[in-house]
Structure formats: structure tokens, C-alpha cells
Design a protein around this motif. Structure first.
Motif, PDB file in Angstrom:
ATOM      1  N   VAL A 273       0.873  -1.178   0.000  1.00 49.86           N
ATOM      2  CA  VAL A 273       0.000   0.000   0.000  1.00 49.86           C
ATOM      3  C   VAL A 273       0.908   1.225   0.000  1.00 49.86           C
ATOM      4  O   VAL A 273       1.683   1.422   0.940  1.00 49.86           O
ATOM      5  N   ALA A 275       0.684   4.383   0.510  1.00 57.90           N
ATOM      6  CA  ALA A 275       0.632   5.408   1.551  1.00 57.90           C
ATOM      7  C   ALA A 275       1.132   4.914   2.900  1.00 57.90           C
ATOM      8  O   ALA A 275       1.700   5.682   3.674  1.00 57.90           O
ATOM      9  N   THR A 276       0.921   3.624   3.203  1.00 57.39           N
ATOM     10  CA  THR A 276       1.242   3.118   4.543  1.00 57.39           C
ATOM     11  C   THR A 276       2.445   2.188   4.580  1.00 57.39           C
ATOM     12  O   THR A 276       3.031   1.985   5.643  1.00 57.39           O
ATOM     13  N   ASP A 310      -4.668  -3.265   6.180  1.00 59.22           N
ATOM     14  CA  ASP A 310      -5.641  -2.171   6.063  1.00 59.22           C
ATOM     15  C   ASP A 310      -5.552  -1.552   4.674  1.00 59.22           C
ATOM     16  O   ASP A 310      -4.550  -0.917   4.328  1.00 59.22           O
ATOM     17  N   VAL A 311      -6.591  -1.754   3.872  1.00 57.55           N
ATOM     18  CA  VAL A 311      -6.682  -1.178   2.534  1.00 57.55           C
ATOM     19  C   VAL A 311      -8.071  -0.571   2.386  1.00 57.55           C
ATOM     20  O   VAL A 311      -9.066  -1.221   2.713  1.00 57.55           O
ATOM     21  N   THR A 312      -8.140   0.662   1.911  1.00 56.96           N
ATOM     22  CA  THR A 312      -9.429   1.331   1.732  1.00 56.96           C
ATOM     23  C   THR A 312      -9.506   1.924   0.332  1.00 56.96           C
ATOM     24  O   THR A 312      -8.517   1.990  -0.402  1.00 56.96           O
ATOM     25  N   ASP A 315      -6.701   3.933  -1.868  1.00 51.72           N
ATOM     26  CA  ASP A 315      -5.328   3.448  -1.730  1.00 51.72           C
ATOM     27  C   ASP A 315      -4.785   2.995  -3.083  1.00 51.72           C
ATOM     28  O   ASP A 315      -5.544   2.603  -3.977  1.00 51.72           O
ATOM     29  N   CYS A 326       4.844   9.841  -2.313  1.00 47.24           N
ATOM     30  CA  CYS A 326       3.668  10.027  -1.467  1.00 47.24           C
ATOM     31  C   CYS A 326       3.945  11.239  -0.571  1.00 47.24           C
ATOM     32  O   CYS A 326       4.655  11.132   0.430  1.00 47.24           O
ATOM     33  N   ALA A 355      -8.545   8.343  -5.154  1.00 45.01           N
ATOM     34  CA  ALA A 355      -8.273   9.010  -3.877  1.00 45.01           C
ATOM     35  C   ALA A 355      -8.804  10.435  -3.906  1.00 45.01           C
ATOM     36  O   ALA A 355      -8.797  11.104  -4.935  1.00 45.01           O
TER      37      ALA A 355
END
Length: 626
Positions: A273, A275-276, A310-312, A315, A326, A355
Motif C-alpha cells: 500500500v 501510503a502506509t 488495512d486497505v481502503t 489506496d 507520497c 483518492a
């Protein structure tokens, strides 16, 4: 009897081989013949049914611009307003095919006010046909559209010099236009520029070589389109998979749906992911037709991960060894698409792929003159203007520079009040903050300060026209709260313009910056545990929403002191309305600058029916109750 073809693909691909698809657009100045050219391509490709042709023949008598002949432009100009005016307003998409290639063509408008529509058509095109009227030559709009094509990543240009029949097919005129255009476009970075003389009305050099241009030995337009080398290398680029939807139909299935923007992904691949930094392996690649072992660019799939991370939505999944930038600060070219000018500091919604995050333009670095390609200074962008801007986002976004990946480097800015598209942008590069700047953690935080003063810290934001009585009521509110032992601070618009904001005027851009600064100061007072009372006209809904977003949802209380403009003019306590009405005061709210009244304020004061004391009592009662 032989089996009939069951799908359109079987009809269009009788050999069983998949045809390469070329997306292109036609653009240029008004009345250069864009719609006529597409109509000619459709007609000569035998893709017009008899009833369509009959309808066009009938409409030609009503709306046609070519006398008694069939006006092929009407095949594309579908809106009644377009037919009546003989121009293109909206973007029209048409499909046609030849034995060698399939095509999707976007017919885009030539009028300057519809430049935003043209940019929409160019955003997905691989090639652009720039039409030039042989009589008029290279015009301002020709240059504007060429620059936008370059900015949007189109590298193959066909320079179609149309209406050669109206200059007697003069070769010297054709070569002069080519020379003028190539001289202008030499800095735009086009890989190829292919000039073709033609007459869309009569079909010269469109699909058949014209005998009236013996001095021209190049390809016809259709030959150029069939052989243009615009092969995409998306498969060879790093994986970019924007998550559009978390697919959870039941407790036993959790996948992430979207379309592969670039690169390839297969079962067993490691993904991260962006961003994270959370990583997992691809367990399955699921499609409507069942599982596959891999997905390619353009494939709409659902990815199942081998472990729970955690993926939303929004992402970006990538391979670990080729992650995008990023950051929350970046530079981008922006084409402004709104009637309301761009204002630095105003909060917009920025959408990159799937996003979305609040964002503001912090600096307009320069505007770009599309005629000369020179850079000029400025503070705002008007409709159809282009500029290089610095942008700040509330949350870091993952992206690639637009020059490297059009899918992950493009974005739109959305007006937070109207939900309309305000601008389209192409990210140039990220602006990394200095490495010695970090957020410092403090042992004594907002909650600790508020507990010491035994109160709920809030921004109490007074808005209303000049003369509505805001300052008087706000002063009474602070006096009442102070008497109850509450810790307060009153920020008044006039007072701050003597100090913090004394460098600002009253243009829309300055007013936006005025409220941005006040909002940041008010946020600091909330961090200090205080009730901060802010008294500002604050005419724009976007800026009030921006301040609201700086604090927790229950820490912003909007108080609208509602007094009609007619009553404010009668009161005129400072004599400002008199000056504004006499033309001595520019940009005065309610007279020559707008006021956007709130629609969902926590407290509404009837500034005509209520006295200042009663209004203050109403506000204090609300605050104590909450």
C-alpha cells in the motif's frame, strides 16, 4: 446455414485477430471543419446506415451550412444548439473501424469558452488531429489546443490543413501554414508532426488521394491514422492499482476492486500500500468470468490478498520495489475550468484516481501564455487559463509525475460548495519538506489545557454583512462568558487588519488569504483550550468550510447574523455603504462583491427582530447547553 456472428467483435474482427485501438481527437479553432472531417471518415468507412443518412439529408436542408449538399458535420453535431449555430459545444465520441485498426474519435469544441471540454477529450487520446483552415492559418485557438495536447501527454500530431478547395489547392499556402505551425510547436515536445492537405467537404486526401494536390506525396489521413505509431508501454511500467471499492459480499470474501492503471500483477506477487507501506501477497486475481493468473493494464479485476492488511478506497497498490512518491506538497500544471477564478488558499477537493483529499493552491508560480509560451506572474487563474502551481493537501497522496504515467499523475479539483469541476491538473513533481521540520509532540495537549479551564474549546464564528451587528453581539457574548469564569479570546476582522493582515487588500484572493490566516490563528487558540470568538464578514462559503475543517467537528460553531442588505445600508455605521454605492469603494461585500449566506449554521440570529442583548443571550444559552 452457416452460424451467424453472435457479437459485435466477431463482426468487426472476421479474421479472429484483435485489432489495435487508436483513440484520437480532432481540435482546432472554430469552424475549421472538425465535425465535417469526422462525418467524412464515417461516411467513407461505410458506417452510416440508410436511415441515418436520410435523417442527415433532411437535417441538412434545415441546419446545413453547405448549400444543397449533404452536411456530414451533422452526423456528429447532435445537440440542437450545435446544429442551429453550426458549431460543436460538447465532446462527441464516435467509433469506426478499418481492416487494419479500430478507432475512437473525440470531436471537441473550438470555441475558447469550451476549452475545458476540449481538455476532457484530450485526456484519454493517443493522437490529436489539429485542424487549420487554409484561409486563416494558425490561430490563437490552434496554439491553445496544441499546448493543451502537449501538456496532457499527446506526442503524435496530425496537422490537417483543411478547406484547401477554398484556396484552389495552392501548395505554397499549405507549406506556409506548415512552416508557421512547426515553428510554434518546436518546443512542445511532440514526437511526430504529420502535415496533410485536405478538404473534408469533398473528401480530398481523407480516405482517397486527391488528384488536385499533385505536389503532395504523403499519406492520406486514414493511412496516417492506420500506421501511426502510438503503441502504449503501460505493461512495462511499474504496477499501479487504484482501489476503487472494498468488495465484501460476505464474511468469507474480502477483495479490492479496481482497474489496473499500469504494469502487471499476478498471483504470488508481493504488493504494498503506497501510503502506509503495508505489504501482502496476491492470493487470487478474480474477474466476472472467473479467476485468472494475472491482470494487465485496463483489466478490471478484484485482488484477493493473502494476509489481512488495512486497505481502503483511494489506496494505491504497487510492487514494493517500484513505489510512487507520497507527499502532501506538490507542483502541478493546472487548466482552470470554472467561471469562478482560482484563489490561492481556498480549499478544494483534489481527486487523484480514486483518492480524494482536501487541497489548496498555496502559490501560483507563473501563468503560461499559450500564444508565446512565455511565463507571466499573477495571483489567480481565470477560466481556461493555465499555470504552474504549488498545491498543499490535507493528507499525503501517492502519485507519479504526469510525464511518466498519465493515469496516476492526473487530477481534478472540485469546488466544495457547488461540487463542480474547478480545474484539471497534471502533477509535475513532489515538493518535499525540509528534513529538519517535524511535528513536535507536547506532553500538555489540548485536552489537558481544556481540563484545567473546565470548558470545551471552540471556535465561535460570526458571519454576516457589514452593519449586521456582528461585532456588537460578539462583544456581549464574550462579556457574558467572561463573567461566568470562562477563558475566551475575541478576534475581530478590523483589528487583525491593523496587524497580522495589514498587508492584505479586499480582492477575492486577499479575502481568502485573510480568512486562511485567521483560521490558523483560531485553531491555535482552540489548542490552548480557549473559546475563541471570531467576527468576520467571511463572505465565501468555501473559506468558512475550510476553517471548520481545521478543528474537530464539534469545535466549530457558526453564528449567522442575518440582516438584509437593505437594512445594513440604512444602518451604515461606518459610512462604507455610502462610499461603495458612490463608486468610491471597490470589492465591498453586498454591493460589488458577493456574500454567500450560510445554509446550515448552528445558530441563526434575526438581526432585525432581535436586540443585541437578546441575540447574545441566545448564543450563550446554546454554548452552555452544548
Amino acid at each position: 446455414m452457416a452460424d451467424l456472428p453472435s457479437t459485435l467483435d466477431q463482426i468487426l474482427q472476421p479474421t479472429g485477430q484483435e485489432k489495435e485501438l487508436l483513440r484520437f481527437l480532432t481540435c482546432g479553432s472554430v469552424d475549421d471543419g472538425k465535425s465535417s472531417l469526422i462525418g467524412r471518415l464515417l461516411y467513407d468507412s461505410k458506417l452510416i446506415f440508410e436511415d441515418q443518412l436520410s435523417a442527415v439529408e433532411r437535417d441538412s436542408r434545415k441546419h446545413g451550412t453547405v448549400g444543397d449538399e449533404v452536411d456530414l458535420a451533422l452526423l456528429v453535431d447532435g445537440l440542437e444548439a450545435e446544429r442551429e449555430q453550426g458549431i460543436t459545444i460538447d465532446v462527441a465520441y464516435r467509433y469506426f473501424t478499418t481492416p487494419r485498426r479500430a478507432f475512437i474519435v473525440a470531436d471537441t469544441p473550438g470555441h475558447e469558452q469550451y476549452t475545458r471540454n476540449m481538455a476532457t477529450g484530450a485526456s484519454t487520446a493517443d493522437l490529436a488531429i489539429i485542424l487549420v483552415d487554409a484561409r486563416k492559418g494558425v490561430l490563437t485557438q490552434t496554439k491553445r489546443h496544441s499546448y493543451i495536447c502537449s501538456m496532457l501527454g499527446i506526442r503524435s500530431i496530425v496537422l490537417a490543413v483543411n478547406k484547401m478547395d477554398l484556396v484552389d489547392f495552392a501548395g505554397d499556402r499549405f507549406y506556409q501554414i506548415v512552416s508557421d505551425y512547426v515553428g510554434f510547436a518546436k518546443t512542445l515536445g511532440f514526437a511526430t508532426i504529420s502535415p496533410i492537405p485536405l478538404s473534408a467537404r469533398y473528401g480530398d486526401n481523407v480516405t482517397v488521394r486527391s488528384e488536385r494536390t499533385p505536389w503532395y506525396d504523403g499519406p492520406t489521413l486514414i493511412q496516417q491514422l492506420e500506421t501511426a505509431d502510438v503503441a502504449s508501454d503501460l505493461s512495462s511500467r511499474p504496477l499501479r492499482f487504484p482501489v476503487q471499492w472494498v468488495n465484501r459480499p460476505n464474511l468469507d470474501f474480502r477483495g479490492f476492486s479496481g482497474t489496473v492503471a499500469s504494469g502487471t500483477v499476478k498471483v504470488g506477487d508481493d504488493v504494498v500500500v503506497a501510503a502506509t507501506g503495508a505489504t501482502a501477497k496476491i492470493a487470487r486475481v478474480v474477474t466476472f468470468d472467473g479467476d485468472r493468473d494475472r491482470a494487465l493494464p485496463g483489466d478490471a479485476v478484484t485482488l484477493i490478498l493473502g494476509s489481512e492488511i488495512d486497505v481502503t478506497r483511494g489506496d494505491l497498490l504497487t510492487h514494493p520495489d517500484a513505489r510512487p512518491e507520497c507527499v502532501d506538497q506538490l507542483a502541478a500544471h493546472i487548466l482552470w475550468m470554472s467561471q469562478d477564478e482560482m484563489l490561492p488558499g481556498r480549499s478544494y477537493l483534489m481527486r487523484v484516481g480514486t483518492a480524494e483529499t482536501p487541497a489548496s493552491i498555496t502559490t501560483l508560480r507563473h501563468k503560461i501564455d499559450v500564444n508565446t509560451l512565455e511565463h507571466s506572474s499573477g495571483r489567480t487563474l481565470a477560466l481556461n487559463e493555465i499555470g504552474l502551481c504549488n498545491i498543499s493537501t490535507t493528507h499525503p497522496i501517492a502519485f507519479d509525475p504526469y510525464s511518466e504515467n498519465r493515469r496516476t499523475g492526473a487530477f481534478v479539483l472540485i469546488d466544495r460548495t457547488t461540487n463542480a469541476t474547478a480545474g484539471a491538473g497534471m502533477i509535475s513533481f513532489g515538493l518535499r519538506r525540509a528534513t529538519n521540520i517535524h511535528r513536535q509532540h507536547h506532553a500538555v495537549d489540548k485536552a489537558a489545557r481544556a481540563a484545567l479551564s473546565h470548558q470545551k474549546p471552540r471556535i465561535v464564528w460570526f458571519t454576516g454583512l457589514s452593519g449586521s451587528g456582528k461585532s456588537t453581539i460578539a462583544d456581549l457574548v464574550e462579556k457574558s462568558l467572561h463573567a461566568r469564569g470562562m477563558y475566551t479570546m475575541l478576534l475581530d476582522g478590523d483589528n487583525l487588519r491593523h496587524g497580522l493582515n495589514r498587508d492584505l487588500g479586499f480582492t477575492e484572493a486577499d479575502r481568502v488569504e485573510n480568512i486562511r490566516r485567521v483560521g490558523e490563528v483560531a485553531k491555535l487558540f482552540v489548542e490552548a483550550g480557549l473559546l475563541v470568538i471570531c467576527c468576520f464578514i467571511s463572505p465565501f462559503e468555501s473559506e468558512r468550510a475550510m476553517v471548520r475543517a481545521l478543528v474537530e467537528p464539534d469545535e466549530f460553531v457558526e453564528v449567522f447574523v442575518d440582516v438584509p442588505i437593505e437594512e445594513c445600508i440604512k444602518r451604515d455605521p461606518k459610512g462604507l455603504y455610502k462610499k461603495a454605492l458612490a463608486g468610491e469603494l471597490q470589492n465591498f461585500t453586498g454591493i460589488n462583491s458577493p456574500y454567500q449566506a450560510p445554509t446550515e449554521s448552528e445558530v441563526i440570529i434575526d438581526g432585525v427582530a432581535q436586540s443585541a442583548d437578546r441575540a447574545a443571550e441566545q448564543i450563550v444559552t446554546w454554548l452552555l447547553a452544548h
